[in-house]
Design a protein around this motif. Sequence first.
Motif, PDB file in Angstrom:
ATOM      1  N   ALA A  83       0.836  -1.207   0.000  1.00 25.58           N
ATOM      2  CA  ALA A  83       0.000   0.000   0.000  1.00 25.58           C
ATOM      3  C   ALA A  83       0.872   1.258   0.000  1.00 25.58           C
ATOM      4  CB  ALA A  83      -0.923  -0.011   1.211  1.00 25.58           C
ATOM      5  N   ASP A  84       2.010   1.214   0.697  1.00 23.33           N
ATOM      6  CA  ASP A  84       2.893   2.390   0.770  1.00 23.33           C
ATOM      7  C   ASP A  84       3.605   2.656  -0.559  1.00 23.33           C
ATOM      8  OD1 ASP A  84       2.180   2.627   3.369  1.00 23.33           O
ATOM      9  OD2 ASP A  84       4.012   1.769   4.202  1.00 23.33           O
ATOM     10  N   ASP A  85       3.631   1.683  -1.428  1.00 24.51           N
ATOM     11  CA  ASP A  85       4.272   1.699  -2.750  1.00 24.51           C
ATOM     12  C   ASP A  85       5.471   2.658  -2.880  1.00 24.51           C
ATOM     13  OD1 ASP A  85       4.984   1.428  -5.310  1.00 24.51           O
ATOM     14  OD2 ASP A  85       2.962   1.578  -6.148  1.00 24.51           O
ATOM     15  N   ASP A  86       6.675   2.107  -2.715  1.00 25.64           N
ATOM     16  CA  ASP A  86       7.877   2.923  -2.875  1.00 25.64           C
ATOM     17  C   ASP A  86       8.380   2.895  -4.326  1.00 25.64           C
ATOM     18  OD1 ASP A  86       8.787   0.363  -3.068  1.00 25.64           O
ATOM     19  OD2 ASP A  86      10.049   0.416  -1.288  1.00 25.64           O
ATOM     20  N   GLY A  87       7.571   2.301  -5.214  1.00 21.23           N
ATOM     21  CA  GLY A  87       7.886   2.334  -6.652  1.00 21.23           C
ATOM     22  C   GLY A  87       8.952   1.336  -7.081  1.00 21.23           C
ATOM     23  N   LYS A  88       9.448   0.535  -6.148  1.00 22.27           N
ATOM     24  CA  LYS A  88      10.504  -0.426  -6.505  1.00 22.27           C
ATOM     25  C   LYS A  88       9.915  -1.622  -7.248  1.00 22.27           C
ATOM     26  CE  LYS A  88      13.703   0.309  -2.643  1.00 22.27           C
ATOM     27  NZ  LYS A  88      14.644   1.146  -3.359  1.00 22.27           N
ATOM     28  N   SER A  89      10.704  -2.202  -8.143  1.00 21.48           N
ATOM     29  CA  SER A  89      10.281  -3.469  -8.759  1.00 21.48           C
ATOM     30  C   SER A  89      11.355  -4.525  -8.475  1.00 21.48           C
ATOM     31  CB  SER A  89      10.024  -3.297 -10.251  1.00 21.48           C
ATOM     32  OG  SER A  89      11.206  -2.874 -10.867  1.00 21.48           O
ATOM     33  N   PHE A  90      10.946  -5.764  -8.627  1.00 16.10           N
ATOM     34  CA  PHE A  90      11.790  -6.875  -8.164  1.00 16.10           C
ATOM     35  C   PHE A  90      11.892  -7.970  -9.223  1.00 16.10           C
ATOM     36  CE2 PHE A  90       9.451  -4.889  -4.726  1.00 16.10           C
ATOM     37  CZ  PHE A  90      10.493  -4.465  -3.898  1.00 16.10           C
ATOM     38  N   ASP A  91      13.047  -8.628  -9.256  1.00 10.00           N
ATOM     39  CA  ASP A  91      13.124  -9.791 -10.149  1.00 10.00           C
ATOM     40  C   ASP A  91      13.135 -11.110  -9.354  1.00 10.00           C
ATOM     41  OD1 ASP A  91      15.732  -9.442  -9.279  1.00 10.00           O
ATOM     42  OD2 ASP A  91      16.595  -9.191 -11.280  1.00 10.00           O
ATOM     43  N   VAL A  92      12.981 -11.001  -8.040  1.00 17.10           N
ATOM     44  CA  VAL A  92      12.785 -12.199  -7.192  1.00 17.10           C
ATOM     45  C   VAL A  92      11.761 -11.845  -6.121  1.00 17.10           C
ATOM     46  CG1 VAL A  92      13.851 -13.851  -5.592  1.00 17.10           C
ATOM     47  CG2 VAL A  92      15.221 -12.906  -7.462  1.00 17.10           C
ATOM     48  N   ILE A  93      10.806 -12.745  -5.904  1.00 16.01           N
ATOM     49  CA  ILE A  93       9.868 -12.576  -4.781  1.00 16.01           C
ATOM     50  C   ILE A  93       9.854 -13.874  -3.982  1.00 16.01           C
ATOM     51  CG2 ILE A  93       7.842 -13.219  -6.217  1.00 16.01           C
ATOM     52  CD1 ILE A  93       6.178 -11.316  -4.378  1.00 16.01           C
ATOM     53  N   THR A  94       9.938 -13.737  -2.672  1.00 12.41           N
ATOM     54  CA  THR A  94       9.794 -14.929  -1.831  1.00 12.41           C
ATOM     55  C   THR A  94       8.729 -14.632  -0.783  1.00 12.41           C
ATOM     56  OG1 THR A  94      11.628 -14.173  -0.460  1.00 12.41           O
ATOM     57  CG2 THR A  94      12.166 -15.789  -2.141  1.00 12.41           C
ATOM     58  N   ASN A  95       8.010 -15.644  -0.421  1.00  9.14           N
ATOM     59  CA  ASN A  95       6.914 -15.469   0.539  1.00  9.14           C
ATOM     60  C   ASN A  95       6.850 -16.698   1.430  1.00  9.14           C
ATOM     61  OD1 ASN A  95       4.484 -15.593   1.863  1.00  9.14           O
ATOM     62  ND2 ASN A  95       3.191 -15.227   0.071  1.00  9.14           N
ATOM     63  N   ASP A  96       7.274 -16.516   2.676  1.00  8.65           N
ATOM     64  CA  ASP A  96       7.218 -17.612   3.656  1.00  8.65           C
ATOM     65  C   ASP A  96       6.320 -17.183   4.817  1.00  8.65           C
ATOM     66  OD1 ASP A  96       7.914 -20.113   4.763  1.00  8.65           O
ATOM     67  OD2 ASP A  96       9.680 -19.305   5.785  1.00  8.65           O
ATOM     68  N   MET A  97       5.325 -16.339   4.502  1.00  7.72           N
ATOM     69  CA  MET A  97       4.471 -15.789   5.569  1.00  7.72           C
ATOM     70  C   MET A  97       3.603 -16.863   6.202  1.00  7.72           C
ATOM     71  SD  MET A  97       3.153 -12.114   4.234  1.00  7.72           S
ATOM     72  CE  MET A  97       2.563 -12.679   2.674  1.00  7.72           C
ATOM     73  N   LYS A  98       3.492 -16.751   7.514  1.00 10.07           N
ATOM     74  CA  LYS A  98       2.579 -17.631   8.239  1.00 10.07           C
ATOM     75  C   LYS A  98       1.192 -17.047   8.036  1.00 10.07           C
ATOM     76  CE  LYS A  98       2.670 -20.025  12.643  1.00 10.07           C
ATOM     77  NZ  LYS A  98       1.339 -20.062  13.109  1.00 10.07           N
ATOM     78  N   MET A  99       0.458 -17.595   7.099  1.00  8.58           N
ATOM     79  CA  MET A  99      -0.794 -16.969   6.688  1.00  8.58           C
ATOM     80  C   MET A  99      -1.686 -18.024   6.046  1.00  8.58           C
ATOM     81  SD  MET A  99      -1.022 -13.750   4.047  1.00  8.58           S
ATOM     82  CE  MET A  99      -0.433 -12.437   5.080  1.00  8.58           C
TER      83      MET A  99
END
Length: 341
Positions: free
Chosen positions: A251-267
């Motif tokens: 939501a805060d969107d700092d405008g950065k983009s990524f070429d790797v995403i990891t998600n290990d959230m307990k959710m």
Amino acid sequence: MEFIFTCSEAHFKLIAYEFELYDDSFKFKKVLFTGNDGSFTALAESALTVAELAHLIKVSPIIFVRHIHAVDEVFEVVDNFCDLVCVAAEKRLERFLSFGVQLRTDGKLGGAAAKEISQKLTNLGFEQDMKNCQQVVSLTVSGNKVFFGVGKVSDNLSKWKGGMPFYSTGSEFGFVSRAEYKLKEALECFDIDLSGRKDAIDLGAAPGGWTKVLAEAGINTIAVDPHLIDKDIMKNPLVNYRRTTAEQYLADDDGKSFDVITNDMKMDTTDSVALTVVYRRRLTSGAVGVMTLKLADGFSYKEIQKAIGNLTDGGYKILGARQLYHNRSEITIAFSSKNEK
Ligand SMILES: C[S@@+](CC[C@H](N)C(=O)[O-])C[C@H]1O[C@@H](n2cnc3c(N)ncnc32)[C@H](O)[C@@H]1O
């Protein structure tokens, strides 16, 4: 073909269900033994070749199997058993590929037999490579029987014996959490090369194991978690820790983009997948991702299928899904982003 497979004891019941879903020639035979770590080693049969079966497991995906090897011959444990294995292996090994010997046992034979066989094969002119062999002589010993098979390491699903990786803890930033092994294992299992990747976002980063793996691969990593990450990991100049939730960071969107995403959230699995899909707009074309799905007690297989379907519908290409050795009540999914919006 008869084949040996390994899986976790907890998910054993799902294996037959999953195999039968994709391979109608699959026939379960018996469990051979249970390891100290709660993994099952079992015997089954399929009309497919081991290469076809390995391919089917990867693309379907069949999630709860960790390692397979074909059974080419079955020997009795007799005095000259190592010689018999070498004669059979010599006929099947390819001359110009390096080999390794992997022996798993319910207790009767030890590593000495594997060493003796390796030595004899080396004396016959084959090149051994302990760490990264291209073909494997697999031996599964149960009672008085030795299930023997020779095959390409890529057809075994894992280069590690029985699909049980061993990673050393040593690194500049020390050992943070067992979780780091999960990411290492996933990168290996799904053949993801991080070299050349520049910017990663790690969702659910604390205490920092995955962030450590990403930073050690030379990737600038934004580590997002309301909980603190390890202070040594925070000191790494490539690590940028944000003490917030994944939802708020987006939501805060700092405008950065990524070429790797990891998600290990307990959710919850549906929420975690939905958030991963929303993050896709922050990814470059060809970005890669690894996420875990935390499975609640009594989860249904349909929930996993739905999660994979939602990732696909959300614009991700699934690279694989597996219940890895370092996963407990969870599975790991790897994917890439094509960014066709
Ligand atoms: C299994 S731990 C992650 C371990 C981490 N991958 C590692 O290698 O150390 C799960 C983490 O998810 C975080 N988490 C849960 N909900 C979150 C959310 N909405 N946003 C960010 N992190 C979240 C928790 O605070 C917890 O630290």
